[in-house]
Design a protein around this motif. Sequence first.
Motif, short mmCIF file in Angstrom:
data_model
loop_
_atom_site.label_atom_id
_atom_site.label_comp_id
_atom_site.label_asym_id
_atom_site.label_seq_id
_atom_site.Cartn_x
_atom_site.Cartn_y
_atom_site.Cartn_z
N TYR A 1 0.47 -1.25 0.53
CA TYR A 1 0.21 0.01 -0.41
C TYR A 1 0.78 0.94 0.21
CZ TYR A 1 -2.94 -3.38 1.88
OH TYR A 1 -3.47 -4.96 1.44
N PHE B 1 4.81 7.28 2.20
CA PHE B 1 4.82 5.64 2.87
C PHE B 1 4.15 4.79 1.84
CE2 PHE B 1 5.94 7.42 7.29
CZ PHE B 1 5.62 8.76 6.70
N LEU C 1 0.18 -3.66 9.39
CA LEU C 1 0.29 -3.10 8.15
C LEU C 1 1.73 -2.67 9.09
CD1 LEU C 1 -1.65 -0.72 6.40
CD2 LEU C 1 -0.78 -2.79 5.54
N PHE D 1 5.27 -0.14 8.35
CA PHE D 1 5.51 0.95 7.59
C PHE D 1 6.75 1.70 7.52
CE2 PHE D 1 1.18 3.43 6.55
CZ PHE D 1 0.51 2.64 7.28
N GLY D 2 6.81 1.80 6.20
CA GLY D 2 8.36 2.35 5.95
C GLY D 2 8.94 3.77 6.39
N GLN D 3 10.25 4.25 6.46
CA GLN D 3 9.58 5.33 7.62
C GLN D 3 8.96 6.48 6.59
OE1 GLN D 3 12.85 3.42 5.49
NE2 GLN D 3 14.41 3.90 6.41
#
Lengths: 116, 116
Positions: free
Chosen positions: B33, B88, B104, B106-108
């Motif tokens: 996503y 993100f 989920l 998440f990336g940074q």
Amino acid sequence: GAGVSQTPSNKVTEKGKYVELRCDPISGHTALYWYRQSLGQGPEFLIYFQGTGAADDSGLPNDRFFAVRPEGSVSTLKIQRTERGDSAVYLCASSSAGGRTYNEQFFGPGTRLTVL
Amino acid sequence: ELKVEQNPLFLSMQEGKNYTIYCNYSTTSDRLYWYRQDPGKSLESLFVLLSNGAVKQEGRLMASLDTKARLSTLHITAAVHDLSATYFCAVDKSNAGGTSYGKLTFGQGTILTVHP
């Protein structure tokens, strides 16, 4: 057609106090999630409800954190004996996942918690 | 433990230019996503990518997913100032039967600034 709502939008408290954060999901969404977002970071998972039960609480940092969803709709995140490190934006999301194969989550505006 | 890494973390672009944001993740998943977050606001869902080779486009943004490489890209075409935000990516693990685990990761985040 309301989205996810969260109250309060801002909460300032003193170290050691107890706080409650409320989330009202999109009507009909069975799945509800809490995340915490620290400044400059991506959201981090805390807990996930499917209906009334916590399906996964592996992200709760310690036993000061607790969440409930007694009727399968509104959820409350409770933090006892708050510490300065708890300061963050607490995000709630909901989805109609309920066993579906994907899981688009819709996020609320968040509660900004500041612990002095 | 699932890790999601984005790069670059900061992106300053001129209007009219093209660029790509990369999202790598560490474990098998075929659901990814992309979200957008404006300062002080919550997360807005941009794309849901559900299978290897999935490509989705909306306006000047196009997202793709390569599950074999564990890589998703978000391509920006002819950037405009309104695209300035934090982006993100998030990965959703599933069980062997394909049902989402719910949470989920998440990336940074990539902070995008588009200037004249």
